[in-house]
Each structure stands twice: as structure tokens, then as C-alpha cells.
Design a protein around this motif. Structure first.
Motif, mmCIF file in Angstrom:
data_model
loop_
_atom_site.group_PDB
_atom_site.id
_atom_site.type_symbol
_atom_site.label_atom_id
_atom_site.label_comp_id
_atom_site.label_asym_id
_atom_site.label_seq_id
_atom_site.Cartn_x
_atom_site.Cartn_y
_atom_site.Cartn_z
ATOM 1 N N PRO A 241 0.790 -1.242 0.000
ATOM 2 C CA PRO A 241 0.000 0.000 0.000
ATOM 3 C C PRO A 241 0.819 1.288 0.000
ATOM 4 O O PRO A 241 0.396 2.281 -0.591
ATOM 5 N N PHE A 242 1.998 1.286 0.637
ATOM 6 C CA PHE A 242 2.777 2.535 0.674
ATOM 7 C C PHE A 242 3.642 2.731 -0.579
ATOM 8 O O PHE A 242 4.280 3.759 -0.743
ATOM 9 N N THR A 244 3.306 3.923 -3.529
ATOM 10 C CA THR A 244 2.383 4.738 -4.322
ATOM 11 C C THR A 244 2.891 4.865 -5.757
ATOM 12 O O THR A 244 4.039 4.524 -6.064
ATOM 13 N N VAL A 423 0.708 -3.521 7.451
ATOM 14 C CA VAL A 423 0.436 -2.638 6.308
ATOM 15 C C VAL A 423 -1.064 -2.345 6.137
ATOM 16 O O VAL A 423 -1.438 -1.552 5.280
ATOM 17 N N ARG A 425 -2.844 -0.535 7.938
ATOM 18 C CA ARG A 425 -3.114 0.872 8.236
ATOM 19 C C ARG A 425 -2.844 1.781 7.044
ATOM 20 O O ARG A 425 -3.279 2.922 7.008
ATOM 21 N N TYR A 426 -2.076 1.289 6.044
ATOM 22 C CA TYR A 426 -1.812 2.108 4.854
ATOM 23 C C TYR A 426 -2.911 1.976 3.812
ATOM 24 O O TYR A 426 -2.983 2.759 2.879
ATOM 25 N N SER A 427 -3.702 0.879 3.925
ATOM 26 C CA SER A 427 -4.636 0.582 2.831
ATOM 27 C C SER A 427 -5.997 1.250 3.036
ATOM 28 O O SER A 427 -6.306 1.737 4.097
#
Length: 427
Positions: A241-242, A244, A423, A425-427
């Protein structure tokens, strides 16, 4: 077309599973393979470093394409061996020659390569037994923690992150003087410790053009919360997710393109996979290491996300026609949980009967350290199985993978229950 895959792990089972789906696939062979590959291909009891025996298998079975899974045969020159034999020169192969495989085979070579071609990486210096005193002095001027890497192949275990100066100096002495990792640590790279989040980017190239495959994040430590000893990998997640669009553009411009330009400038006709281990350090990509093959267990989340014909991509790569091939990637999330033998990565038992796998319906089962004992599937390695769940959400993919990992049973079984949670929390 008849295909031979070299290797015996989860990565090779994933390759076999994906390639068997292609209408271009005739007979599929794996050497030496495992209990999982045996169900979709013909296993051949030949070691992947036995080039003469591999050549016999290729000629006897009319094999047109060889896909090399692990790093060792690449570093030892399996492509060079085929190129040197007139009766094998027509065989297509995916995997670089020994010069290209030096990206993984020598940390010193790869660090010098990165510096020469402007690939962002941590600052470092290399020392040998003859220059150990300089190395010990060098450590006194470095910030802690500090990273020590064996130069050669050490089965993923040749990296030490020292927290104190005493630990760093002791480790350097053990590696250089006591040959802690054998010949692999005859040279040691001392490297600045970078903070950030790790991820892996995979590039497929025919030496001219390239495709960037789905990225992944793996989990290297045995314990939950990334604690305990380093392993070959306890699980993986893709996409990350991070990572980008902006970050991945930076990876392509500052890492992928300079790497391929550098290989061409060095006269290396690189054909195969480049695994780029990255650190997202303050929003910018820094290269920790190169590998000359796909990662394991990352392959078990990357390949399920590739919707296009993998064999068509492999053939195009081997023929130098990759620019004409199509890569279509699923937007779904893939999570794999690795189930390991009790005691791994230390001493562990082999030969324990595995049950429960036949009940798995909502996940993909990739065999790693398994073999057949009659009709029974038994453990044959430290990392035994990789269970991959896929879904439109990361949370659901985690649940599917974990449920499947819980379903398989054997004596001493262990797996991490936190794969992918960090991960979310990034999504």
C-alpha cells in the motif's frame, strides 16, 4: 513446448502452477521439485547444480525452455554451460549468465556497481582478512546500528545488524578470521544502517526492454512483530500500500533504468529476473540488495496477481522479444503465510506427515519443503508450505491466508499470525 524448471521450493511450485495454465505448455518438468510440483508436472531427481545431468534431461525430453529458480546455479554459470555446448545453444533460458548473476553473487560487486551507475544505496566499505584491522578501526567511526554483509551467497543468513561497537567488531572477526559463513565471508561489506520500510520490486528483462512486475513486502524474522532470527521469509504481501504511483515512478527512474543502463555498459546481456530489495527511506527508494532471481515467498504473491500468460512472457524474455509481450496485473490483494517446521531456522525434523491440506478451498497451496513418502506428503525442509489468499481487500486476503495456514497440520508446525497486519493501516 516442453519446459524444465530448476528448483525445489515454493517459488518453483508457483512457477509450475502458473506455467501449467498456459496453452503454450506441453510437458512440464521440475528438477528436483517437491510433492506439490509432482501433482502438476514430472519431477526429475536431479540436483539443480548438476549441469551435466540437467543437460541430459533437456536433450532426452526435447525441452525447449529452461527456467532457473534459485540463485546458486545462476552464480555457478548454468547459462554459460549451455552457451558453451553446441548441442545446447538452441535451448531457450530465463536466467542471467554468471557475470550478470554477480549482482547477487557478490555484495562487493553490486555495491560498486550501484555507486558507479548512480543507483541510490547506503554508504559502505569492503574489508578482507588482510585488511581486518582497518575494518575494526572503520567501525569505531560509524553510527550504530551498523550492517555487516558476507560478500558471497550465504543462503539468506549472511547479514548481521550489530547494535553495539563490540558486537560489530566481534562479528567482523568471526566472519573474516573464523570464516563464519565459509568462503562467502572472505570479504565483508560494512554498510550504513538505513531506517524505513522494506519492500521488493521485481523486474523481468531481456537485456534491452523490461517489465516491472507486482511489488511485494516479505516478512523475514521468525517471530511476530518482526522479532527473533532471520529466516528465508515467513510470508509476503502484494501490492504494497505505501508503494504509491509516485514512489514507483521514482523506483523506475532512479533504480531500474540506471541498473539496466549499467548492465549494458558493463557488456552484460542480462536475461531474466532482477529482484531489487529496497528501503523506503524518508519517502525515497534506496537499494539494499540485488538478487538475480525471483524471491521466495514473494513469488507466491506476485505470480497469482499476473493475469497474462506467464509462459508467453518467459518465451518472449528468452528470445529477446519482451517489448512485444503483454503484462496484465490484477488489482486484487495477495497474502501468503509460510508454515514452517518446529525449530526453524535452527535445527528441525524432517519426515512428519502433513494432513489437512486437502480441505483448503479458499486459498492457493504452494509446497516448499515437502516430499512424497509413498502416498503421504511429508515435511522435507524448514519452510514447508506457503498458503496464499486473494481478495479485493487486504483484510480479507489476510483472513483467507491465515485460515488456510491454520488448516494444515503436522507435528511441530509454526506460522506467524501477523502477516500483513502492519500494512493494513496504509490501505
Amino acid at each position: 513446448m516442453n519446459i524444465l524448471i530448476l528448483g525445489s521450493g515454493g517459488r518453483e511450485h508457483a512457477f509450475a502452477w502458473k506455467i501449467a495454465q498456459s496453452p503454450l505448455c506441453g510437458k512440464l518438468f521440475v528438477a528436483p521439485g517437491n510433492a506439490g510440483t509432482a501433482s502438476i508436472a514430472t519431477n526429475i531427481a536431479v540436483g539443480y547444480n548438476d549441469f551435466e545431468k540437467i543437460a541430459e534431461v533437456v536433450l532426452e525430453n526435447n525441452i525447449s525452455l529452461v527456467i532457473v529458480g534459485p540463485e546458486e546455479p545462476l552464480v555457478k554459470g548454468v547459462r554459460d554451460y549451455f552457451a558453451a555446448r553446441t548441442d545446447l545453444q538452441h535451448i531457450l533460458m530465463v536466467g542471467p549468465d554468471s557475470k550478470g548473476a554477480m549482482l547477487e553473487g557478490s555484495k562487493d560487486f553490486s555495491k560498486n556497481f550501484m555507486v558507479k551507475y548512480g543507483v541510490p544505496t547506503a554508504k559502505s566499505q569492503t574489508f578482507t582478512k588482510d585488511t581486518i584491522q582497518e575494518g575494526l578501526d572503520y567501525l569505531t567511526h560509524q553510527k550504530l546500528p551498523i550492517v555487516l554483509k558476507a560478500d558471497g551467497l550465504a543462503a539468506g543468513k549472511g547479514v548481521i545488524i550489530a547494535q553495539t561497537l563490540e558486537e560489530a567488531q566481534e562479528s567482523l572477526t568471526e566472519m573474516l578470521v573464523d570464516a563464519k559463513f565459509g568462503d562467502a565471508s572472505s570479504k565483508v561489506v560494512i554498510e550504513e544502517f538505513l531506517t524505513g520500510i522494506e519492500l521488493s520490486v521485481f523486474v523481468l528483462t531481456d537485456g534491452e526492454s523490461y517489465k516491472i512486475l507486482p511489488e511485494a513486502k516479505d516478512y523475514k524474522r521468525i517471530g511476530e512483530g518482526d522479532t527473533g532470527l532471520n529466516t528465508g521469509g515467513m510470508g509476503a504481501v502484494s501490492p504494497v500500500p505505501f508503494a504509491t504511483e509516485k514512489f514507483m515512478q521514482s523506483v523506475e527512474e532512479t533504480v531500474v533504468k540506471p541498473t539496466l543502463t549499467g548492465l549494458q555498459a558493463e557488456g552484460i546481456k542480462y536475461n531474466g529476473f532482477i529482484f531489487i530489495g529496497l528501503m523506503n527511506h524518508e519517502g525515497e527508494p534506496y537499494v539494499i540488495e540485488y538478487n538475480a532471481r525471483m524471491g521466495d515467498p514473494e513469488t507466491e504473491v506476485v505470480l497469482p496477481r499476473i493475469e497474462s500468460d506467464l509462459l508467453a512472457l518467459m518465451i518472449a524474455t528468452a528470445k529477446g522479444e519482451l517489448s512485444q509481450a503483454e503484462l496484465v496485473v490484477s488489482k486484487q490483494h495477495a497474502v501468503t503465510t509460510v508454515v514452517v517446521a518446529g525449530g526453524y531456522p535452527g535445527d528441525y525434523k524432517k519426515g512428519d506427515v502433513i494432513v489437512g491440506y486437502e480441505n483448503i478451498e479458499d486459498a492457493m497451496l504452494f509446497h516448499a519443503g515437502t516430499t512424497l513418502d509413498g502416498n503421504l506428503v511429508v515435511t522435507n525442509g524448514g519452510r514447508v508450505l506457503a498458503l496464499t489468499g486473494m481478495s479485493n481487500t487486504l483484510e480479507r486476503a489476510i483472513q483467507k491466508s491465515q485460515k488456510a495456514a491454520n488448516s494444515v497440520l503436522f507435528d511441530g508446525k509454526y506460522y506467524r499470525k501477523d502477516i500483513g497486519l502492519d500494512v493494513l493501516r496504509y490501505s
